[in-house]
Design a protein around this motif. Structure first.
Motif, mmCIF file in Angstrom:
data_model
loop_
_atom_site.group_PDB
_atom_site.id
_atom_site.type_symbol
_atom_site.label_atom_id
_atom_site.label_comp_id
_atom_site.label_asym_id
_atom_site.label_seq_id
_atom_site.Cartn_x
_atom_site.Cartn_y
_atom_site.Cartn_z
ATOM 1 N N ARG A 1 0.357 -1.006 -0.243
ATOM 2 C CA ARG A 1 -0.388 0.123 -0.350
ATOM 3 C C ARG A 1 1.052 1.270 -0.030
ATOM 4 O O ARG A 1 0.022 2.556 -0.491
ATOM 5 C CB ARG A 1 -0.914 0.091 1.115
ATOM 6 C CG ARG A 1 -2.038 -1.033 0.944
ATOM 7 C CD ARG A 1 -2.357 -0.487 2.765
ATOM 8 N NE ARG A 1 -2.331 -0.886 3.568
ATOM 9 C CZ ARG A 1 -1.588 -2.136 4.629
ATOM 10 N NH1 ARG A 1 -1.365 -3.027 3.847
ATOM 11 N NH2 ARG A 1 -0.799 -1.631 4.972
ATOM 12 N N ASP A 2 2.008 0.903 0.138
ATOM 13 C CA ASP A 2 3.032 2.582 0.098
ATOM 14 C C ASP A 2 4.877 2.020 -0.405
ATOM 15 O O ASP A 2 4.711 2.430 0.799
ATOM 16 C CB ASP A 2 3.075 3.112 1.533
ATOM 17 C CG ASP A 2 3.761 4.144 1.711
ATOM 18 O OD1 ASP A 2 3.963 4.828 0.920
ATOM 19 O OD2 ASP A 2 3.881 4.562 2.932
ATOM 20 N N TRP B 1 7.945 -0.063 2.723
ATOM 21 C CA TRP B 1 7.548 1.330 2.893
ATOM 22 C C TRP B 1 6.073 0.666 3.861
ATOM 23 O O TRP B 1 6.422 2.042 5.041
ATOM 24 C CB TRP B 1 7.280 2.375 2.287
ATOM 25 C CG TRP B 1 8.076 2.947 1.904
ATOM 26 C CD1 TRP B 1 9.529 2.503 0.453
ATOM 27 C CD2 TRP B 1 9.215 3.712 2.082
ATOM 28 N NE1 TRP B 1 9.690 3.597 0.137
ATOM 29 C CE2 TRP B 1 10.856 4.099 1.805
ATOM 30 C CE3 TRP B 1 9.892 3.902 4.124
ATOM 31 C CZ2 TRP B 1 11.800 4.380 1.738
ATOM 32 C CZ3 TRP B 1 10.483 5.102 4.730
ATOM 33 C CH2 TRP B 1 11.580 5.300 3.042
ATOM 34 N N ASP B 2 5.077 0.274 3.567
ATOM 35 C CA ASP B 2 3.969 -0.476 4.156
ATOM 36 C C ASP B 2 4.014 -0.856 5.641
ATOM 37 O O ASP B 2 3.669 -1.798 6.378
ATOM 38 C CB ASP B 2 2.752 -0.556 3.726
ATOM 39 C CG ASP B 2 2.847 -1.893 3.333
ATOM 40 O OD1 ASP B 2 3.439 -2.986 3.324
ATOM 41 O OD2 ASP B 2 1.753 -1.971 2.510
#
Length: 325
Positions: A15-16, A36-37
């Motif tokens: 998601r990130d 990064w999530d």
């Protein structure tokens, strides 16, 4: 767009920001992805189905299979971890003073290598729980392992190659002809050399075993376009070699994926561009699949961008086989 040529799209993508992805070294349908999530995700690339997810306390900057169920990870918090995906147990081997950008598992030596923004390379012996620190003098931006060779792309634009049997000094250290920040380093499958890429829309190729002072190397331009008589240059974020043909794919912030002949430096194929930047690429162990991770890398600062996505293409010889002259 490029999605049409890559018909399999994984479900439940990060998601990130996708930080890296790697196929399993022997299972051609197993892909691991860090993000990064703060997750580590495993996918079945034959179907695109998500198989497993493990959550961390910090963004996961890199990952790699040790075997089918154990994975090594590096975290933004500097941690170097081994994860048992059966029970999600996380064992911390140690940590760097700054973020751990890359990790590699060396089965031959029972050792994890971790490269960091703290300008060090750490060697973690999982059998004796000991570690060794190698001072690099520059940040690690990318890492690859092939046999007994460990390759690092450093912030001073050096490609640094270590022989893992003798880690007291680099076996080869080359200041590449690339004039700007390096993004990726990957060894050729036959062990004859390596490729590195940069933000300036170039790839640098160097071959080993040449006579002294006659190192064979070349750099060439790619992911560049002429727009209204102005050349627009995009970072080459990702490289991935085909295990059979010794040719490679490149992925850039232009959303494009190309395949290239390593010996002639000519393009083999161009796929239709994706709607978002290509951040990472990998080819599986038997050369039957190409995975493309589309994830915004913030080259242009804050801007609206598409959600992360991972696409899979089942390959045919025309995708990577060198063209006949």
């Amino acid at each position: 767009m490029g999605e049409a040529e890559f018909p399999i799209q994984v479900d439940q993508p990060p998601r990130d920001g996708i930080t890296n992805m790697h196929y399993h070294p022997t299972d051609p349908n197993l892909l691991i992805v860090s993000s990064w999530d703060q997750t580590l995700r495993v996918y079945d690339t034959a179907t695109g189905n998500a198989k497993d997810t493990c959550t961390f306390n910090s963004p996961v900057m890199d990952c790699g299979f040790m075997d089918k169920y154990h994975v090594v990870t590096g975290g933004l918090d500097g941690s170097v971890n081994v994860v048992d995906m059966n029970n999600k147990k996380q064992t911390t081997l140690g940590s760097h003073k700054e973020g751990t950008r890359n990790v590699c598992w060396d089965a031959a030596h029972g050792c994890v290598y971790s490269g960091s923004w703290d300008k060090t390379l750490q060697l973690w012996d999982v059998r004796s729980a000991s570690n060794t620190t190698v001072e690099l003098g520059a940040k690690v931006f990318s890492m690859d392992l092939k046999g007994h060779l460990l390759g690092l792309a450093l912030s001073d634009r050096h490609a640094c190659i270590y022989d893992t049997r003798k880690m007291d000094k680099p076996w080869l250290s080359t200041k590449t002809s690339l004039r700007h920040m390096l993004k990726c380093i990957r060894f050729m499958p036959d062990g004859s050399g390596y490729a590195s890429s940069s933000i300036e829309g170039r790839v640098y190729l160097e071959w080993f075993g040449q006579p002294e002072n006659e190192t064979k190397h070349i750099s060439f331009k790619l992911h560049r376009y002429n727009l209204d008589e102005t050349e627009v240059v995009y970072p080459v974020n990702a490289l991935a070699f085909h295990p059979t043909y010794n040719t490679f794919a490149s992925g850039g912030s232009d959303g494009a994926v190309f395949t290239w002949d390593t010996s002639s430096y000519k393009r083999i194929r161009q796929y239709v561009r994706f709607n978002e930047e290509v951040a990472h690429l990998d080819v599986n162990a038997d050369g039957s699949q190409l995975a493309v991770a589309c994830s915004y890398t913030f080259d242009e600062g804050e801007r609206p961008h598409a959600p992360d996505a991972i696409y899979i293409r089942n390959l045919s010889p025309t995708d990577f086989a060198p063209r006949q002259s």
